[in-house]
Design a protein around this motif. Structure first.
Motif, short mmCIF file in Angstrom:
data_model
loop_
_atom_site.label_atom_id
_atom_site.label_comp_id
_atom_site.label_asym_id
_atom_site.label_seq_id
_atom_site.Cartn_x
_atom_site.Cartn_y
_atom_site.Cartn_z
N ASP A 188 0.79 -1.08 0.00
CA ASP A 188 0.02 -0.18 -0.13
C ASP A 188 0.78 1.24 -0.03
O ASP A 188 0.35 2.46 -0.01
CB ASP A 188 -1.21 -0.02 1.15
N ARG A 189 2.13 1.21 -0.03
CA ARG A 189 3.08 2.28 0.10
C ARG A 189 3.85 2.33 -1.55
O ARG A 189 4.30 1.10 -1.81
CB ARG A 189 3.95 2.29 1.23
N SER A 190 4.11 3.20 -2.02
CA SER A 190 4.95 3.36 -3.06
C SER A 190 6.53 3.13 -2.62
O SER A 190 6.87 3.46 -1.55
CB SER A 190 5.01 4.88 -3.78
N SER A 216 10.26 8.96 4.18
CA SER A 216 9.28 7.92 4.89
C SER A 216 8.17 8.97 5.46
O SER A 216 6.99 8.37 5.70
CB SER A 216 10.27 7.39 6.08
N LYS A 217 8.53 10.07 6.03
CA LYS A 217 7.16 10.92 6.55
C LYS A 217 6.28 11.04 5.49
O LYS A 217 5.01 11.34 5.81
CB LYS A 217 7.85 12.19 7.36
N ALA A 218 6.68 11.31 4.24
CA ALA A 218 5.99 11.80 3.17
C ALA A 218 4.83 10.09 2.79
O ALA A 218 4.30 10.49 1.68
CB ALA A 218 6.67 12.18 1.94
N GLY A 219 5.25 9.14 3.32
CA GLY A 219 4.61 8.01 2.85
C GLY A 219 4.98 7.07 2.11
O GLY A 219 4.67 6.05 1.73
N PHE A 220 6.56 7.17 1.47
CA PHE A 220 7.00 6.50 0.73
C PHE A 220 8.10 5.39 1.81
O PHE A 220 8.51 5.47 2.84
CB PHE A 220 8.31 6.86 -0.11
N GLN A 221 7.97 4.13 1.14
CA GLN A 221 9.16 3.21 1.74
C GLN A 221 10.29 3.03 0.63
O GLN A 221 10.35 3.28 -0.48
CB GLN A 221 8.59 1.81 1.87
N ARG A 323 9.88 13.31 -5.28
CA ARG A 323 8.48 13.83 -4.79
C ARG A 323 8.15 14.53 -6.27
O ARG A 323 6.78 14.42 -6.42
CB ARG A 323 8.54 14.80 -3.65
N ASP A 327 4.80 12.21 -6.36
CA ASP A 327 3.62 13.32 -5.93
C ASP A 327 2.76 13.56 -6.95
O ASP A 327 1.60 14.14 -6.62
CB ASP A 327 4.13 14.36 -5.09
#
Length: 361
Positions: A188-190, A216-221, A323, A327
């Protein structure tokens, strides 16, 4: 078609950029034509590990460095070449070789000379944007040349780079599932794949270590191969979604999980990522004759990748570039489509079919 099982020697030693195309053609020769394939290498290169893993007979000769500038190796060149040619001739005769295909590097120059001396048909594949001296020698000796890109300086058809089978960017495929299980990644994470080899990874590793917290804070792995000769980044194990490993042997799984790749621009790397249909940010090595930047030029111009100079690549640049792609759904989709629509092709099959067809005449 020849009545007997064709015996083909592939010569591609030293770096993965020489070995992987050789093994891709070896697979096609074996799987499509039932050929007996022997790999030629030296004790200096990665072939000592990679070739046996793929199940091929590896025969070794002494390396023959062909220097670009006058040095001690140039003085030693005639004696070194003569010795290696004799070794190669013995191997070609021992395996009953019908043909040879070389991919450059230390092992190829004596292979071409030996094949010519035995009147065997031989082929030369140049993966880089600027042809190396060994491959230029091979074509001058009568080898049939093939190029990954146009303008390399090597006469011959432009066919692309042979890549291993199973390379795919299918995030729902078996390879992707295997990768998520191996590295504990979420579907579920990019996912950002970062890889720079060993010796060339330093600046990529430094930028990644400084960028992973914000990414990581931006939601990526992030799956980061930092190189087996390097120390693990200090932040490894401290940041959610950051997986740092010294080396990735299962690249099919890595490409399967990746939404974006940040890496160097070796010819083989560019070919595999493009064939997998994955957007990329290439940071060419700043050394050599500039061939890494040239390797990525076509895919960058096609819109499938971005290019950042090594001197400009730091943590801030990495965050900004990543990003800008991940993004923006429109940018990501355009880059992925450009990569998917590239002419990666089945180059290994084409070369294998050509070699075997020529033997039937």
């Amino acid at each position: 078609m020849p009545e007997h099982t064709p015996s083909i020697v592939v010569a591609g030693g030293g770096t993965a950029g020489h070995i992987e195309p050789a093994l891709a053609v070896a697979d096609a020769l074996r799987d499509r034509h039932g050929a007996k394939v022997t790999a030629l290498g030296t004790r200096r290169g990665l072939e000592l590990e990679l070739v046996p893993e793929r199940g091929y007979d590896l025969r070794l000769i002494d390396p023959v460095p062909v220097p670009r500038k006058p040095n001690l190796d140039l003085v030693k060149l005639p004696a070194n070449l003569l010795r290696a040619v004799r070794q190669t001739r013995t191997i070609l005769q021992d395996v009953g070789a019908d043909a040879l295909i070389g991919f450059g590097g230390y092992v190829s120059a004596p292979a071409y000379v030996a094949a010519r001396s035995l009147k065997l048909p031989f082929y030369v594949h140049e993966a880089n944007a600027k042809a190396g001296i060994a491959n230029k020698l091979g074509v001058r000796l009568g080898g049939i040349g093939f190029n990954a890109v146009s303008g390399s300086g090597l006469p011959g058809a432009v066919v692309g780079i042979p890549i291993r089978s199973g390379i795919s960017g299918d995030r729902e495929g078996e390879a992707a599932q295997r990768g998520r299980e191996a590295w504990g990644l979420s579907p579920d994470r990019s996912t950002i794949l970062v890889t720079g080899g060993s010796q060339g990874a330093r600046s990529l590793n430094e930028a990644t270590a400084g960028a992973v917290a914000e990414l990581s804070k931006a939601g990526f792995q992030i799956l980061h191969a930092y190189g087996s000769k390097n120390d693990a980044p200090a932040v490894a194990g401290e940041i959610d979604g950051y997986v740092a490993v010294p080396f990735i042997s299962d690249m099919a799984a890595a490409y399967g999980v990746a939404d974006l790749v940040v890496c160097r621009a070796g010819a083989m790397t560019v070919a595999e990522i493009t064939a997998a249909g994955i957007p990329a940010i290439y940071v060419p090595l700043p050394h050599g004759n500039g061939e890494q930047a040239l390797n990525a030029t076509a895919v960058v111009e096609a819109g499938a990748a971005r290019l950042v100079a090594d001197g400009d690549f730091d943590a801030d640049a990495m965050v900004r570039e990543v990003r800008a792609v991940l993004d923006d759904a429109g940018t990501f989709n355009e880059m992925a489509a450009a990569a998917t629509n590239s002419e990666a092709g089945q180059v290994a099959d084409l070369l294998a079919d050509r070699i075997v067809a020529d033997l039937g005449h």
